[in-house]
Design an enzyme around this catalytic site. Structure first.
Site, PDB file in Angstrom:
ATOM      1  CD  GLU A 174       6.480  -1.519   2.853  1.00  0.00           C
ATOM      2  OE1 GLU A 174       6.268  -1.730   4.064  1.00  0.00           O
ATOM      3  OE2 GLU A 174       6.080  -2.277   1.945  1.00  0.00           O
ATOM      4  CD  GLU A 214       5.176  -3.502  -2.356  1.00  0.00           C
ATOM      5  OE1 GLU A 214       6.034  -3.396  -1.475  1.00  0.00           O
ATOM      6  OE2 GLU A 214       4.950  -2.598  -3.197  1.00  0.00           O
TER       7      GLU A 214
END
Length: 184
Positions: free
Chosen positions: A44, A64
């Site tokens: 990210e 995730e």
């Protein structure tokens, strides 16, 4: 630090995006040099950078969902591809990442530092004012409607047109010489 997520408050975890977006807020171009593994929040953060240069051994991913979490950003590759990568927790190699638009360039691992140096040299020859303005307009206009983007572009152009760097760029082009930008 996956176990660290259990030690943080919900408030702290919900504010993580503020830190991850720091490269986008920087007025200068930000370069990520990626090698080995880049997963989750690290990816990210890399995606918030303006340029992502990858070593050919790079593995990217948003694991995730395999941990009962969700990642924050993958808009660079479109909704369908983002779902493929995120919902499956799938790893992506350097060359696929290049094809998807997740990285800017792929180079052999031993040449990564030199590739970053070449990009820094290239960017350092440009007007810092024009770079900052272009980055700002692109970041704001990207998710908005086309008329908004065109309006921002016009306003930015008008502001830059009043600067030394704009005049220097035009004069250098006309005189067939390299410009000497001053950031003013």
């Amino acid at each position: 630090n996956i176990p660290g997520f259990l030690e943080r408050s919900a408030w702290h975890v919900s504010r993580l995006a503020d830190n991850v977006a720091a490269p986008e807020r920087c007025t200068k171009p930000v370069i990520a040099a990626l090698q080995g593994y880049c997963f989750g929040v690290g990816l990210e953060l890399a995606l918030a950078c303006d340029f992502r240069l990858a070593a050919d051994d790079l593995q990217l991913g948003f694991p995730e969902v395999t941990l009962g979490m969700i990642p924050g950003r993958a808009r660079l590759i479109g909704l369908g591809r983002a779902k493929d990568v995120i919902l499956r927790g799938r790893r992506i190699g350097a060359h696929e990442a290049l094809a998807l638009g997740l990285v800017t360039e792929v180079t052999p691992a031993e040449e990564l530092e030199a590739a970053v140096g070449r990009l820094v040299d290239e960017l350092s020859r440009l007007s810092t004012l024009a770079l900052a303005m272009a980055k700002r307009v692109l970041n704001h206009a990207y998710s908005g409607p086309l008329p908004l983007g065109l309006e921002l572009e016009g306003l930015a152009y008008g502001l830059l047109q009043q600067t030394h760097d704009f005049r220097e760029g035009v004069e250098a082009f006309t005189e067939k010489r390299n410009p000497e930008f001053r950031g003013e």
